[in-house]
Enzyme design. Structure first.
Site, PDB file in Angstrom:
ATOM      1  N   CYS A  43      12.433   4.720  33.736  1.00 32.99           N
ATOM      2  CA  CYS A  43      13.606   3.995  33.261  1.00 32.99           C
ATOM      3  C   CYS A  43      13.906   2.851  34.218  1.00 32.99           C
ATOM      4  CB  CYS A  43      14.807   4.924  33.137  1.00 32.99           C
ATOM      5  SG  CYS A  43      15.313   5.728  34.672  1.00 32.99           S
ATOM      6  N   HIS A  54      12.638   7.177  46.166  1.00 31.03           N
ATOM      7  CA  HIS A  54      12.453   6.138  45.159  1.00 31.03           C
ATOM      8  C   HIS A  54      12.726   4.764  45.769  1.00 31.03           C
ATOM      9  CE1 HIS A  54      12.741   3.892  41.519  1.00 31.03           C
ATOM     10  NE2 HIS A  54      13.993   4.172  41.187  1.00 31.03           N
ATOM     11  N   CYS A  93      13.996  -0.941  38.498  1.00 30.14           N
ATOM     12  CA  CYS A  93      13.095   0.141  38.904  1.00 30.14           C
ATOM     13  C   CYS A  93      11.687  -0.038  38.344  1.00 30.14           C
ATOM     14  CB  CYS A  93      13.642   1.492  38.446  1.00 30.14           C
ATOM     15  SG  CYS A  93      15.238   1.928  39.153  1.00 30.14           S
TER      16      CYS A  93
END
Length: 417
Positions: A403, A373, A92
């Protein structure tokens, strides 16, 4: 040390990350990446022969998303062949890391003009992954297919990790659902007021037809009553083996934290949306910007990367923020805008509590719960979102972190010019 300036930041709208349902799902990943690279070039009248590198993040490096998309997307966008391109993966956190790498090369005096960013087409990644599983091919990611690593550092399903963190922190489902509703409310206001308009491009096909010109994912009519009716999304994974013949996802966490009782609470309304999207950030040295008439919008103040517990996986943003603040010689009170990815509501809730932050300054325009996302594209989106908000409000400093799988977090602080 040279200054690294942000000249521009662009992103696509995000579409539903389901093959055949989302507007972007018909595109090739390189074409989607090329859309933002072309926009950065055209908006800033770049001579792409002078682009030292395109540093690109991609998490789902499989099938059409495998290989060096940074290079191929630049070629697809019509960049000069002398513009380099490389692709990296910090899950991510990929496009924050790509931006940190780009800024570091400029600050070291090695590069003058770099484009960072990233992309993931979750519609394709999920379709491809399921196709491979149906064919009996492929193993788990994030260490789940490696028994040797799992014995040393067990890594579980991320949703199960979110539920474990909530249990350990005493954070309730009701508290997280308040955050989910607030994310939707803030995003709805931001969209209605055009707060993302400066950075959001219209995605078109080769004939100039519009593919996508708006955010597909937000659900502005979300209510607490509605969220309370949703079933936990990750309960099914608790007692599922992480790979054939291996421990369940619950057992992996209890291997390190034997006393935690995991209660499934996270659901689609308090987890990040599955979407397709891409974003890019244009960075330049002070000398190059002045020589070529590029107007800086922000400067890079400090950068940091940090690792934390890989078993809980989601807790590194707080330590990353503290590390980058110390490196910048700033305190939390100096930060006007915080952008922390809403991978799961508990990530941001814990972050706010641990640092003692003013909630109004954290994700003021909503986050991935409302907007989605696109994994490796999200970090660059958040950098642009923070910059837009600093310019809108007259703030000075923005801190962006998130994160990443494996228990990591990159962070960056920018200063509006």
């Amino acid at each position: 040390m040279s200054e690294a300036y942000i000249i521009d930041a662009v992103r696509t709208p995000r579409s539903i990350g389901k093959m055949g349902k989302g507007a972007l799902s018909t595109m090739h990943p390189e074409h989607l990446s090329a859309a933002v690279l072309a926009a950065v070039r055209d908006r800033n009248n770049l001579n792409t022969a002078e682009v030292d590198d395109v540093i690109w993040g991609v998490t789902g490096a499989m099938g059409l998303q495998a290989g060096d998309i940074g290079r191929n997307a630049a070629l697809d966008a019509g960049y000069d062949i002398r513009a380099g391109g490389v692709t990296l993966n910090r899950f991510c956190g990929s496009s924050i890391t790509a931006t940190n790498f780009a800024a570091g090369m400029i600050m070291a005096g090695m590069h003058d003009l770099v484009i960072s960013g990233g992309m993931d087409m979750m519609s394709y990644v999920n379709w491809y992954g399921q196709t491979m599983r149906d064919a009996g091919i492929g193993g788990g990611g994030m260490g789940t297919g490696n028994p040797r690593l799992q014995a040393k550092h067990p890594q579980s399903n991320q949703g199960v990790c979110a539920d474990a963190v909530a249990a350990m922190e005493g954070i309730t489902r009701a508290e997280l659902e308040e955050m989910g509703v607030e994310s939707q409310r803030r995003a709805a206001i931001a969209l209605a007021e055009g707060r993302f308009a400066k950075s959001t491009i219209v995605v078109k096909d080769d004939d100039g037809n519009v593919i996508l010109d708006h955010e597909e994912y937000p659900r502005p009519d979300t209510t607490l009553e509605g969220l309370a009716q949703l079933k936990p999304a990750f309960e099914m994974f608790l007692d599922m083996p992480s790979a054939e013949g291996q421990k369940t996802f619950r057992q992996l966490i209890n291997q390190v934290y034997p006393d935690v009782e995991i209660k499934p609470i996270h659901h689609v309304g308090i987890s990040s949306g599955v979407v397709d999207g891409a974003a890019a950030v244009l960075l330049a040295s002070k000398d190059y910007a002045e020589k070529h008439g590029l107007k800086p919008r922000a400067r890079i103040v400090a950068m940091a990367e940090i690792g934390d517990c890989p078993t809980l996986m989601l807790n590194a943003p707080g330590p990353a923020a503290k590390k980058v603040l110390a490196r910048a010689g700033l305190t939390k009170d100096d930060i006007d805008v915080w952008e922390v990815n809403e991978a799961f509501a508990v990530v941001v809730e814990k972050f706010i509590r641990d640092l003692g932050l003013d909630r109004a300054k954290v994700n003021p325009n909503g986050g991935s719960i409302a907007l989605g996302h696109p994994i490796a594209g999200t970090g660059a989106i958040l950098i642009g979102t923070a910059l837009d908000e600093l310019e809108r409000t007259g703030g000075r400093y923005g801190l962006i972190t998130m994160c990443a799988a494996g228990g990591m977090a990159p962070a960056i602080i920018i200063e509006r010019i």
